[in-house]
Design an enzyme around this catalytic site. Sequence first.
Site, PDB file in Angstrom:
ATOM      1  N   THR A  86       0.820  -1.204   0.000  1.00 58.32           N
ATOM      2  CA  THR A  86       0.000   0.000   0.000  1.00 58.32           C
ATOM      3  C   THR A  86       0.856   1.256   0.000  1.00 58.32           C
ATOM      4  O   THR A  86       0.605   2.202  -0.756  1.00 58.32           O
ATOM      5  CB  THR A  86      -0.954  -0.008   1.203  1.00 58.32           C
ATOM      6  OG1 THR A  86      -1.876  -1.097   1.072  1.00 58.32           O
ATOM      7  CG2 THR A  86      -1.735   1.293   1.286  1.00 58.32           C
ATOM      8  N   CYS A 346      -8.469  -6.543   1.824  1.00 62.60           N
ATOM      9  CA  CYS A 346      -8.082  -5.214   2.296  1.00 62.60           C
ATOM     10  C   CYS A 346      -9.253  -4.248   2.398  1.00 62.60           C
ATOM     11  O   CYS A 346      -9.073  -3.049   2.385  1.00 62.60           O
ATOM     12  CB  CYS A 346      -7.019  -4.630   1.367  1.00 62.60           C
ATOM     13  SG  CYS A 346      -5.476  -5.558   1.380  1.00 62.60           S
TER      14      CYS A 346
END
Length: 417
Positions: A86, A346
Amino acid sequence: MTGGPARLVARPYTGSVTTYLDHAATTPVRPEVAAAYTEELGRLGNPSSLHGAGREARRRLEEAREQLAAAIGAEPAEVVLTSGGTEADNLAVKGAYWGRRATDPALRAVAISAVEHHAVLEAAEWLGEHEGADVTQLRVDSDGTLDLDHLDEVLAPGTVAVVSTMWANNETGVLLPVPEVAARAHAAGVPVHSDAVQAVGKVPVHFARSGLDAMTLTGHKLGAPVGTGALVARRDLTLTPVEHGGGQERGVRSGTLAVAGARALALAVELAVADQEAEADRLRGLRDRLVAGAVSAVDGLRLTGPADAETRLPGHAHLTVADADVDAMLLGLDMAGVAASSGSACQAGVQQASHVLVAMGRDPQEARSALRFSLGRTSTRDDVDAVLAALPSVIENARKAYATRRPRPAATSGSVA
């Protein structure tokens, strides 16, 4: 009644997962990686310090950087260590956009595939909302394959600052044509980033040969601990930092460098790449057995992606299930000791229509009725057989749940012609 916020009491998971087929979400740490990580945790030294302990820590860090670079066909100086995928995706998309805009304010567009991981999708959307970027989602067809003609159309005006397209989709396992994207974008003078989190160690990945300007990878998909990752970026790609501090990692990623994490990541990538070809053959056989068995045992199952198995990740089996409640399917599998998912892990555990399947033209209900089985290094034939044994009854119960929850049509009066 007393005031103050309610306390949340954590309760340990008491279930029994005997079949783990969610390796795309995270995968077990390799024993040899755990050993290297633990060894490093017993050592002292900030790699930015000038004393002996600091210099030794720096030496071990740079050796890990070299090890990682060699495994993925990159130069050590191109490896920017991060906390994971990320962070690396945000640095690539935002950093490249800002860096390019600084030299040419006319470059105000960002082009990403419509099936990107949320780390790229939301980074681009943030630029649109807060920086005035024109964000275009590149179309995919019903198999999830990128529309290269649409890419050419988007590049034509000459306002695109950066293109980002993933190497392999985290939900469907479909491989995107990264080298072709890079070639077309470079012809228009545009740098390209690829989220290769799901690809490294599963299919051949060579940064220099790919034509990419930047590439993301993370450790916990490969057998390293969570919190390890890297952005591989060409030295001539201008990146503006997303966060600021001590100026580590070429001045684009500040923060004290984690030597233990770097060593674990480098070893995990090296081992995964070394095993990649043989492991891909093994997983492909298990995946095909799972898909064939599931489709023949249960009506209404549909394999996602192209028919050509070579254009999908070897360990991915993504199935949409007609008229079934996704929560009931996942709960039923969990009760049977099978860990699977409906897509990306996620999204805070919230089941919702997959933007990936919606982009592929699936209706919202079908986009909420998918099962992703992702196999990895510890997966066996017994795991596949356990899934096939549990699946028919699980889906039968899920369809009953769906029929119960499905809205009934409104009553009408009079006759119907």
